[in-house]
Scaffold this motif. Sequence first.
Motif, mmCIF file in Angstrom:
data_model
loop_
_atom_site.group_PDB
_atom_site.id
_atom_site.type_symbol
_atom_site.label_atom_id
_atom_site.label_comp_id
_atom_site.label_asym_id
_atom_site.label_seq_id
_atom_site.Cartn_x
_atom_site.Cartn_y
_atom_site.Cartn_z
ATOM 1 N N ALA A 156 -29.776 -21.232 -158.122
ATOM 2 C CA ALA A 156 -29.809 -19.807 -157.769
ATOM 3 C C ALA A 156 -31.230 -19.352 -157.479
ATOM 4 N N VAL A 157 -31.427 -18.835 -156.280
ATOM 5 C CA VAL A 157 -32.698 -18.205 -155.920
ATOM 6 C C VAL A 157 -32.630 -16.718 -156.229
ATOM 7 N N ARG A 158 -31.530 -16.075 -155.787
ATOM 8 C CA ARG A 158 -31.304 -14.663 -156.091
ATOM 9 C C ARG A 158 -29.824 -14.464 -156.405
ATOM 10 N N PRO A 159 -29.493 -13.784 -157.492
ATOM 11 C CA PRO A 159 -28.089 -13.462 -157.757
ATOM 12 C C PRO A 159 -27.662 -12.257 -156.932
ATOM 13 N N ALA A 160 -26.375 -12.004 -156.906
ATOM 14 C CA ALA A 160 -25.864 -10.801 -156.257
ATOM 15 C C ALA A 160 -26.217 -9.573 -157.099
ATOM 16 N N ALA A 161 -26.099 -8.398 -156.493
ATOM 17 C CA ALA A 161 -26.350 -7.163 -157.234
ATOM 18 C C ALA A 161 -25.345 -7.003 -158.365
ATOM 19 N N CYS A 162 -24.098 -7.377 -158.112
ATOM 20 C CA CYS A 162 -23.084 -7.399 -159.163
ATOM 21 C C CYS A 162 -22.011 -8.410 -158.762
ATOM 22 N N GLY A 163 -21.371 -8.975 -159.755
ATOM 23 C CA GLY A 163 -20.345 -9.981 -159.493
ATOM 24 C C GLY A 163 -20.957 -11.346 -159.256
ATOM 25 N N SER A 281 -16.308 -15.536 -158.607
ATOM 26 C CA SER A 281 -15.712 -14.223 -158.381
ATOM 27 C C SER A 281 -16.368 -13.552 -157.175
ATOM 28 N N ALA A 282 -15.711 -12.525 -156.657
ATOM 29 C CA ALA A 282 -16.276 -11.746 -155.556
ATOM 30 C C ALA A 282 -17.556 -11.052 -156.029
ATOM 31 N N PHE A 283 -18.380 -10.669 -155.080
ATOM 32 C CA PHE A 283 -19.631 -10.006 -155.453
ATOM 33 C C PHE A 283 -20.028 -8.976 -154.407
ATOM 34 N N ALA A 284 -21.000 -8.138 -154.787
ATOM 35 C CA ALA A 284 -21.588 -7.160 -153.881
ATOM 36 C C ALA A 284 -23.082 -7.412 -153.816
ATOM 37 N N ASP A 285 -23.627 -7.380 -152.619
ATOM 38 C CA ASP A 285 -25.031 -7.687 -152.399
ATOM 39 C C ASP A 285 -25.901 -6.444 -152.386
ATOM 40 N N ASP A 286 -27.161 -6.624 -152.743
ATOM 41 C CA ASP A 286 -28.214 -5.666 -152.477
ATOM 42 C C ASP A 286 -28.794 -6.065 -151.121
ATOM 43 N N PRO A 287 -28.662 -5.225 -150.074
ATOM 44 C CA PRO A 287 -29.126 -5.636 -148.742
ATOM 45 C C PRO A 287 -30.592 -6.055 -148.702
ATOM 46 N N SER A 288 -31.408 -5.507 -149.601
ATOM 47 C CA SER A 288 -32.827 -5.851 -149.591
ATOM 48 C C SER A 288 -33.109 -7.154 -150.338
ATOM 49 N N GLN A 289 -32.163 -7.569 -151.196
ATOM 50 C CA GLN A 289 -32.319 -8.809 -151.956
ATOM 51 C C GLN A 289 -30.968 -9.532 -151.998
ATOM 52 N N PRO A 290 -30.491 -10.035 -150.861
ATOM 53 C CA PRO A 290 -29.151 -10.633 -150.831
ATOM 54 C C PRO A 290 -29.062 -11.927 -151.639
ATOM 55 N N ARG A 291 -27.875 -12.186 -152.134
ATOM 56 C CA ARG A 291 -27.627 -13.386 -152.937
ATOM 57 C C ARG A 291 -27.953 -14.645 -152.131
ATOM 58 N N LEU A 292 -28.651 -15.594 -152.773
ATOM 59 C CA LEU A 292 -29.004 -16.855 -152.128
ATOM 60 C C LEU A 292 -28.957 -17.971 -153.159
ATOM 61 N N LEU A 293 -28.178 -19.001 -152.864
ATOM 62 C CA LEU A 293 -28.142 -20.208 -153.679
ATOM 63 C C LEU A 293 -28.361 -21.406 -152.781
ATOM 64 N N TYR A 294 -28.965 -22.453 -153.327
ATOM 65 C CA TYR A 294 -29.083 -23.722 -152.629
ATOM 66 C C TYR A 294 -28.053 -24.685 -153.217
ATOM 67 N N ARG A 295 -27.354 -25.385 -152.344
ATOM 68 C CA ARG A 295 -26.358 -26.356 -152.784
ATOM 69 C C ARG A 295 -26.679 -27.715 -152.183
ATOM 70 N N ALA A 296 -26.725 -28.717 -153.029
ATOM 71 C CA ALA A 296 -26.924 -30.100 -152.583
ATOM 72 C C ALA A 296 -25.783 -30.942 -153.130
ATOM 73 N N ARG A 297 -25.169 -31.736 -152.263
ATOM 74 C CA ARG A 297 -24.078 -32.626 -152.643
ATOM 75 C C ARG A 297 -24.535 -34.073 -152.447
ATOM 76 N N PHE A 298 -24.075 -34.922 -153.362
ATOM 77 C CA PHE A 298 -24.551 -36.304 -153.348
ATOM 78 C C PHE A 298 -23.377 -37.277 -153.431
ATOM 79 N N LEU A 299 -23.559 -38.430 -152.799
ATOM 80 C CA LEU A 299 -22.573 -39.508 -152.878
ATOM 81 C C LEU A 299 -22.749 -40.329 -154.148
ATOM 82 N N ASP A 300 -23.846 -40.098 -154.870
ATOM 83 C CA ASP A 300 -24.131 -40.811 -156.116
ATOM 84 C C ASP A 300 -23.529 -40.062 -157.311
#
Length: 305
Positions: A156-163, A281-300
């Motif tokens: 998680a880089v930034r969570p949502a404003a709520c949810g 769950s569903a969420f609501a964003d803060d337009p100035s700080q929108p939710r951002l996550l990085y996802r990495a998937r591995f075959l290992d």
Amino acid sequence: MRAALQADPAVPTRPAGNPFDLADDGAYRRWRAWKLQQRPADAAAITVDVGDPRALTAAEQRALLDCIRRTNMALYRSPVLDEDPALPVKLGAQLGLRRLDANWLAEEDGVSRIEVSARTDGKGGFIPYTSHGIRWHTDGCYHPAARRIHGMILHAVRPAACGGVSRLLDHELLYIALRDESPALVRALMRDDAMTIPAREGEDGVARAAQGGPVFSVDQGALHLRYTARTRSIEWHPDAQVQQAAARLAAQLDAGLPGLLQLRLEAGMGVVGHNVLHDRSAFADDPSQPRLLYRARFLDRVAVD
């Protein structure tokens, strides 16, 4: 949440034998007793404080590996708030995760930026890139066996404003619940044709062929789960036993099995481990700080052994 965890030398080792062999009830019973002993009471029980996920200390690495060995996942909490998509790749390499699965919605570095997108060239049409809730699933269930997703990191880089609350469940606990009810349920879900993900159609025709396969399988010596609760993205084999097993699986998840974890990933937090069940769950964003996550998937798989 508690301070950084250390590997506990008092925790008994995993019993020998193959608990996923339906003909070996003894190995299953020994493993089941060990596994239920390791079941986390809450998210704090598998949360490790780390200074920087990109450069773990030896103690931090041991603590993460110990959690993953026992529960197939670990949570970490760090003060790192950088927008650094290399973070999950560097973290994964320290835990034995090196074969990154660069899916078609990931960026050139193979890491997916999970954020709300209005794009019409792919992301905008897929639910992870919306603010809607996501039902129970494992990652990459539309992949063929040669590209099974075994490891995953969600940072998680930034969570949502709520949810945006996540639930996590060790898939081995679901296996126990179903096998305790009836080994026939597990046997049906191990059929090679138990579950099919329909083909995805693109503007130029079939963008991805239909992909059938088992729900439970044993791969790299470990239990793998391939599942999605989305009814529009799944076709179950019409066999009566498979239909019953699919219904019981869904019912077990709906009932909320012991060991189910619930949390909201705050900035600097993440999930690392094997391809466990998760939803959002569903969420609501803060337009100035929108939710951002990085996802990495591995075959290992994580190098826990």
